[in-house]
Enzyme design. Structure first.
Site, PDB file in Angstrom:
ATOM      1  N   ASP A 198       0.873  -1.177   0.000  1.00 30.64           N
ATOM      2  CA  ASP A 198       0.000   0.000   0.000  1.00 30.64           C
ATOM      3  C   ASP A 198       0.911   1.227   0.000  1.00 30.64           C
ATOM      4  O   ASP A 198       1.542   1.545   1.008  1.00 30.64           O
ATOM      5  CB  ASP A 198      -0.902  -0.036   1.248  1.00 30.64           C
ATOM      6  CG  ASP A 198      -1.695   1.252   1.425  1.00 30.64           C
ATOM      7  OD1 ASP A 198      -1.467   2.213   0.674  1.00 30.64           O
ATOM      8  OD2 ASP A 198      -2.548   1.294   2.336  1.00 30.64           O
ATOM      9  N   GLN A 201       0.856   6.431   1.195  1.00 30.50           N
ATOM     10  CA  GLN A 201       1.616   7.473   1.902  1.00 30.50           C
ATOM     11  C   GLN A 201       3.095   7.479   1.529  1.00 30.50           C
ATOM     12  O   GLN A 201       3.864   8.246   2.111  1.00 30.50           O
ATOM     13  CB  GLN A 201       1.476   7.301   3.428  1.00 30.50           C
ATOM     14  CG  GLN A 201       0.064   7.419   3.957  1.00 30.50           C
ATOM     15  CD  GLN A 201      -0.537   8.819   3.818  1.00 30.50           C
ATOM     16  OE1 GLN A 201       0.165   9.788   3.535  1.00 30.50           O
ATOM     17  NE2 GLN A 201      -1.836   8.915   4.005  1.00 30.50           N
ATOM     18  N   LYS A 224      -3.257  12.378  -3.207  1.00 31.13           N
ATOM     19  CA  LYS A 224      -2.317  12.660  -2.114  1.00 31.13           C
ATOM     20  C   LYS A 224      -0.983  13.166  -2.647  1.00 31.13           C
ATOM     21  O   LYS A 224      -0.050  13.395  -1.884  1.00 31.13           O
ATOM     22  CB  LYS A 224      -2.095  11.401  -1.271  1.00 31.13           C
ATOM     23  CG  LYS A 224      -3.356  10.931  -0.516  1.00 31.13           C
ATOM     24  CD  LYS A 224      -3.030   9.830   0.439  1.00 31.13           C
ATOM     25  CE  LYS A 224      -4.215   8.994   0.849  1.00 31.13           C
ATOM     26  NZ  LYS A 224      -5.086   9.650   1.829  1.00 31.13           N
ATOM     27  N   CYS A 361      -8.874   6.186   9.982  1.00 30.25           N
ATOM     28  CA  CYS A 361      -9.162   4.923   9.289  1.00 30.25           C
ATOM     29  C   CYS A 361      -8.185   3.842   9.723  1.00 30.25           C
ATOM     30  O   CYS A 361      -7.707   3.045   8.900  1.00 30.25           O
ATOM     31  CB  CYS A 361      -9.126   5.089   7.767  1.00 30.25           C
ATOM     32  SG  CYS A 361     -10.341   6.234   7.169  1.00 30.25           S
TER      33      CYS A 361
HETATM   34  N1  7TS Z   1      -3.778   3.520   2.587  1.00 32.09           N
HETATM   35  C1  7TS Z   1      -3.194   4.452   3.353  1.00 32.09           C
HETATM   36  C2  7TS Z   1      -1.890   4.176   4.007  1.00 32.09           C
HETATM   37  C3  7TS Z   1      -3.815   5.705   3.483  1.00 32.09           C
HETATM   38  O1  7TS Z   1      -3.231   6.637   4.245  1.00 32.09           O
HETATM   39  C4  7TS Z   1      -5.044   5.948   2.818  1.00 32.09           C
HETATM   40  C5  7TS Z   1      -5.791   7.235   3.000  1.00 32.09           C
HETATM   41  C6  7TS Z   1      -5.581   4.926   2.026  1.00 32.09           C
HETATM   42  C7  7TS Z   1      -4.917   3.730   1.949  1.00 32.09           C
HETATM   43  C8  7TS Z   1      -6.838   5.098   1.255  1.00 32.09           C
HETATM   44  O2  7TS Z   1      -6.636   5.970   0.203  1.00 32.09           O
HETATM   45  P1  7TS Z   1      -7.869   6.410  -0.724  1.00 32.09           P
HETATM   46  O3  7TS Z   1      -7.285   7.457  -1.601  1.00 32.09           O
HETATM   47  O4  7TS Z   1      -8.326   5.211  -1.463  1.00 32.09           O
HETATM   48  O5  7TS Z   1      -8.920   6.942   0.212  1.00 32.09           O
HETATM   49  N2  7TS Z   1      -5.501   7.890   4.196  1.00 32.09           N
HETATM   50  C9  7TS Z   1      -6.151   8.932   4.741  1.00 32.09           C
HETATM   51  C10 7TS Z   1      -5.721   9.560   5.905  1.00 32.09           C
HETATM   52  O6  7TS Z   1      -4.752   9.244   6.552  1.00 32.09           O
HETATM   53  N3  7TS Z   1      -6.579  10.554   6.180  1.00 32.09           N
HETATM   54  O7  7TS Z   1      -7.534  10.591   5.248  1.00 32.09           O
HETATM   55  C11 7TS Z   1      -7.276   9.589   4.335  1.00 32.09           C
END
Ligand code: 7TS
Length: 407
Positions: A198, A201, A224, A361
């Site tokens: 994943d 980040q 992001k 989350c």
């Molecule tokens: N994995 C990680 C490590 C994340 O930080 C996030 C989103 C996701 C998956 C999901 O990403 P998405 O773009 O599919 O939603 N993290 C966060 C957060 O830390 N605050 O809001 C969203």
């Protein structure tokens, strides 16, 4: 790297919020977008909006070139071997779900194991819980050490010959832990398992090389890293993707359709049923150009400096506790004695400072930390030491305010 020059390229940062200049410290949730990305989106809709891969008309060709050109930018950004291995998705969540449902359902059965960690984001936990329930496989966790890191000893002990899938985040969105995913991938492979990383980040903040890492799947989100919402990427090794079911059936992904049988297009299009996320992909391509122009090494160095500065500076706030290891990515997760993180975020907001409060989350991780919630300040290319000074002042005010309330 001239941060002031970079800041000028982010129109949203040039405003006041609640009477104060905006201090945006929530980029781990979503980053702000540079002018280059806004302009590319505007240009697409004004000048060549059209569906891709279909028409022979001029605008259709331009849109197709833009969309497929973005795929090549992504390929180069993560150093994939081929654009066949780059699938556009809605984001990290969709990318991981695709692997869990397509690869997981086809390859798991009772007795098999899926290995993850307790620090994962919900989007890298729940798809595996569901896959385990439906296939009879067992979900196992690599335990966390006290400082919120993984030990290779524990990794080796948890992954066994029964493990079929290992899914680990490269950087924790809460602790800032940077996981040794290349080493974990090697152990997964030694045991005959596939490795999903994943990268939600990590991809925005550090150089990612999927071939060097040797992961089998890598997921990340465009929003992001300066790109628009609604676009993300699933990288997968060609040989694995070729043997996976598409999951979404319909237009765009087919080769030939008969009344009772159909065949699929080749990679990567067999995974992109329906009109794709054309503007999103083009916007993501522009975000990649933007990052390239600045240089990923410069971004990494800038954020490391900010993380260190924040760690040193925040000790000025009485009763503040930071969670996670000393060596962390560009974010700081914390709590202040006796003050609920939502109250922290509310007082900071009244000062124009945006931080996130909640469980991020990551409810299993909150349980491990033995807290209901935390506050989090997260940094990106446009943040400065002055932003962290403002945060520190805001937190001292918060502490004083609630100290008085509770006194
Ligand atoms: N994995 C990680 C490590 C994340 O930080 C996030 C989103 C996701 C998956 C999901 O990403 P998405 O773009 O599919 O939603 N993290 C966060 C957060 O830390 N605050 O809001 C969203």
């Amino acid at each position: 790297m001239d941060v002031q020059e970079i800041r000028r390229q982010f129109p949203i940062l040039q405003q006041e919020v609640n009477g104060h200049p905006l201090v945006y410290l929530d980029s781990a949730a979503t980053s702000q977008k540079p002018l280059k990305v806004l302009e590319v989106l505007d240009d697409y809709y004004r000048r060549y909006n059209s569906n891709v891969h279909r028409g022979v008309h001029t605008l259709g060709s331009m849109a197709t070139d833009g969309y497929e050109g973005a795929r090549e930018k992504v390929r180069s950004f993560i150093n994939a071997a081929s654009t066949e291995e780059v699938i556009f998705t809605r984001g990290t969540t969709t990318a991981i779900n695709k692997v869990a449902y397509s690869y997981g359902y086809a390859n798991l059965q009772e007795g098999d194991e899926i290995v993850i960690t307790p620090m994962e984001h919900h989007s890298n936990i729940i798809p595996w819980q569901q896959t385990a329930k439906s296939t009879g496989a067992t979900l196992k966790y690599i335990p966390l050490q006290d400082d919120g890191t993984l030990s290779m000893e524990d990794v080796k002990n948890t992954i066994t010959a029964n493990t079929k899938i290992v899914a680990v985040m490269q950087v924790s969105n809460v602790l800032g832990t940077i996981n040794p995913v290349k080493k974990i991938a090697k152990i997964a492979h030694d045991n005959g398992a596939v490795m999903l990383v994943d990268g939600a980040q990590s991809a925005p903040h550090m150089r990612v090389d999927v071939r060097d890492m040797d992961c089998d799947f890598f997921a990340f989100s465009g929003h992001k890293m300066g790109g628009p919402t609604g676009i993300g990427v699933l990288y997968g090794k060609k040989q694995l993707l070729e043997n996976m079911e598409p999951l979404e059936y319909g237009g765009e992904m087919i080769d030939f359709v008969d009344l009772y049988e159909s065949t699929w297009k080749e990679l990567p299009w067999k995974f992109e049923g329906g009109t794709p996320i054309i503007a999103g992909a083009i916007g993501l391509g522009a975000a990649i150009d933007f990052i390239r122009d600045i240089g990923m090494e410069n971004i990494e160095a800038h954020e490391a400096k900010l993380a260190q500065y924040a760690t040193d500076k925040l000790v000025e706030v009485e009763g503040l506790r930071i969670y996670g290891p000393n060596k962390r990515a560009g974010l700081v997760t914390f709590n202040i004695d006796d003050v609920h993180p939502h109250d922290v975020a509310t007082v900071l907001d009244s000062e124009g400072i945006a931080v996130r409060a909640g469980h991020h989350c990551a409810q299993p991780l909150m349980k491990w930390l033995n807290v209901a919630a935390t506050a989090r300040a997260s940094f990106y290319i446009y943040n400065t030491e002055e932003d962290i000074d403002a945060l520190t002042d805001g937190l001292i005010k918060t502490k004083e305010y609630f100290g008085d309330v509770f006194a």
